[in-house]
Design a protein around this motif. Sequence first.
Motif, mmCIF file in Angstrom:
data_model
loop_
_atom_site.group_PDB
_atom_site.id
_atom_site.type_symbol
_atom_site.label_atom_id
_atom_site.label_comp_id
_atom_site.label_asym_id
_atom_site.label_seq_id
_atom_site.Cartn_x
_atom_site.Cartn_y
_atom_site.Cartn_z
ATOM 1 N N VAL A 150 0.857 -1.183 0.000
ATOM 2 C CA VAL A 150 0.000 0.000 0.000
ATOM 3 C C VAL A 150 0.894 1.235 0.000
ATOM 4 O O VAL A 150 2.029 1.211 0.490
ATOM 5 N N ALA A 151 0.369 2.321 -0.557
ATOM 6 C CA ALA A 151 1.131 3.565 -0.670
ATOM 7 C C ALA A 151 0.447 4.671 0.111
ATOM 8 O O ALA A 151 -0.783 4.734 0.169
ATOM 9 N N ARG A 152 1.252 5.545 0.702
ATOM 10 C CA ARG A 152 0.764 6.736 1.391
ATOM 11 C C ARG A 152 1.595 7.939 0.948
ATOM 12 O O ARG A 152 2.768 7.787 0.592
ATOM 13 N N GLY A 188 -4.663 8.831 3.744
ATOM 14 C CA GLY A 188 -5.108 7.451 3.621
ATOM 15 C C GLY A 188 -4.146 6.584 2.832
ATOM 16 O O GLY A 188 -3.269 7.080 2.118
ATOM 17 N N ALA A 189 -4.318 5.274 2.973
ATOM 18 C CA ALA A 189 -3.485 4.304 2.261
ATOM 19 C C ALA A 189 -4.207 3.826 1.014
ATOM 20 O O ALA A 189 -5.421 3.622 1.027
ATOM 21 N N VAL A 190 -3.457 3.623 -0.045
ATOM 22 C CA VAL A 190 -4.008 3.135 -1.307
ATOM 23 C C VAL A 190 -3.354 1.800 -1.649
ATOM 24 O O VAL A 190 -2.127 1.738 -1.843
ATOM 25 N N PRO A 191 -4.121 0.711 -1.694
ATOM 26 C CA PRO A 191 -3.541 -0.564 -2.143
ATOM 27 C C PRO A 191 -3.073 -0.424 -3.592
ATOM 28 O O PRO A 191 -3.804 0.097 -4.439
ATOM 29 N N PHE A 214 5.416 6.785 0.648
ATOM 30 C CA PHE A 214 5.705 5.818 1.693
ATOM 31 C C PHE A 214 5.031 4.501 1.327
ATOM 32 O O PHE A 214 3.836 4.473 1.008
ATOM 33 N N ILE A 215 5.775 3.414 1.406
ATOM 34 C CA ILE A 215 5.258 2.100 1.034
ATOM 35 C C ILE A 215 5.235 1.193 2.258
ATOM 36 O O ILE A 215 6.191 1.149 3.034
ATOM 37 N N GLU A 216 4.141 0.484 2.436
ATOM 38 C CA GLU A 216 4.011 -0.466 3.539
ATOM 39 C C GLU A 216 3.564 -1.802 2.969
ATOM 40 O O GLU A 216 2.774 -1.860 2.017
#
Length: 224
Positions: A150-152, A188-191, A214-216
């Motif tokens: 996911v990206a932020r 928010g996070a975007v898959p 930012f990547i999680e």
Amino acid sequence: MLELTLIGYWRSTADPLWPDPAWFVDESWASSERARVLAYLRDGVALWATGGHSWCRFRCGTHACGSGELSDGRFLWPEGLAHYVERHGVRPPDEFVEHALAGTPLVDISDIARTLGPGDVSIDASWWSNQRGFRAGASHLSPPRRGTFVARSPGAAPKLAVLRLIRRLPEAQALSYPALLERLAGGGAVPVLSGAFEEPIPHEISELEAAGLFIEFLPDRGEG
């Protein structure tokens, strides 16, 4: 000619010839000495940066171990080496530790490096690649986990070029450009990529990190 000795690059399934960080974990390492070595690593002079961030080989969830390389005029190490020392008790080889504790002033070679061409820097990787640490047989390697990246956004609303980069990935295509911008601007996070292995980091994910996102990694249920 600038001659540097490489240290701190770790083994992965994509780079199997580097040392394994688990070989260097030393739970008995004196905290005072460890703190001094950590400070020395962080005080290194930044020479250059690469595209994308390194990820922690211990899979502690840190996917932003830095993208730069630092030096003291003798050794060259990745920015993320400090993470392994601080978070996982990784103790570098004795030669480096003794050098870091000797009190020798760091050599600011940033100005020198800027004047050098590609053939004017000699980097010896053989010393590091032959290190075997203190725990023979240990390994950080395990079957890579599968999950979703996911990206932020780090704060400011991303530019259109970054949105286009995200929209190239399948999961993000479910959102319109306005919806994508609204979610990222709101923190928010975007898959962006599901059903992916945690490592090696997919090239398209490295591109997003290089663009400043930012990547999680979120492991699938049961992947721990």
